[in-house]
Design a protein around this motif. Sequence first.
Motif, short mmCIF file in Angstrom:
data_model
loop_
_atom_site.label_atom_id
_atom_site.label_comp_id
_atom_site.label_asym_id
_atom_site.label_seq_id
_atom_site.Cartn_x
_atom_site.Cartn_y
_atom_site.Cartn_z
N UNK A 232 0.82 -1.21 0.00
CA UNK A 232 0.00 0.00 0.00
C UNK A 232 0.86 1.26 0.00
N UNK A 233 1.99 1.21 0.70
CA UNK A 233 2.86 2.38 0.83
C UNK A 233 4.27 1.89 1.13
N UNK A 234 5.19 2.82 1.15
CA UNK A 234 6.58 2.54 1.54
C UNK A 234 6.89 3.30 2.82
N UNK A 235 7.59 2.65 3.73
CA UNK A 235 8.05 3.34 4.94
C UNK A 235 9.57 3.43 4.91
N UNK A 236 10.08 4.63 5.10
CA UNK A 236 11.52 4.88 5.19
C UNK A 236 11.82 5.32 6.61
N UNK A 237 12.62 4.53 7.32
CA UNK A 237 12.98 4.82 8.70
C UNK A 237 14.41 5.32 8.72
#
Length: 269
Positions: A232-237
């Motif tokens: 659904x989305x990308x998470x960048x930590x």
Amino acid sequence: LALPRVHEGDSEPFTVVEYRNRHAQYKGEAELQAAHAAFPWAVVLDDHEIDNNWADEIPQDPDLQPRDVFLARRAAAFQAYYEHMPLRRSSIPAGIDMQLYRRLTFGDLLNVHVLDTRQYRSDQDQALRLDPNRTILGDDQEQWLMANLAGGTARWNALAQQVFFSQRDFTAGPNQSFSNDAWDNYVPERNGLRDHVAAVGASNPVVLTGDVHATYVCDVKANFDDPTSATVATELVGTSITNGGDREGSGGRGPRGSPPEPSWGPICA
């Protein structure tokens, strides 16, 4: 070689003077001054600007910090934070309250939704992590965010926020364990936001996260328990720049007492 930073006093700050001095000490560092001079900053606080893992009006250790003591500390920290950080007049604190969530719009290219996951969250009771009545955003902020995502026309939609959004299970095998400070402790609201992003077709959603002192790139899955489900989305930590960052052997941070994580979590789903 930089010398270790020595803080004023022998404890964490509690008064507005102590918080001001702590900010002033950081702002005296040449590297931070150069970073502020080189780039515009969009800032929002997390827990350590006041107290570790605080939630709304509840400190990490309520047995040691009575409510009135913590609220006075929160007001002092907010005042010093506003005085030392690049924030608009709309964020001038009023006692224990400070308006921090907002949207930054860059034409039709990018909307940045700057979120506040501290001031409005329910207590961090992990036994209630599946309770749909608990919140990490609060009702007003959640409705504001949902409306902006549904009505936005920008090519990219970023959620700039504090704590791990994707599911992060610390226990291998069939058993599971999760952080009580992250969205994993507020599952219905997290999954509802994820499903809303998919339902309204928000363009190129990216979650920008800090907190865990390590770098991750995550697929935000339609079903976190099914790695084959849609992304659904990308998470960048992003890593920490001063404390336990992505140095070899430094590791990230999991629940208290857990073994260190790898500094790089190349993908999580």
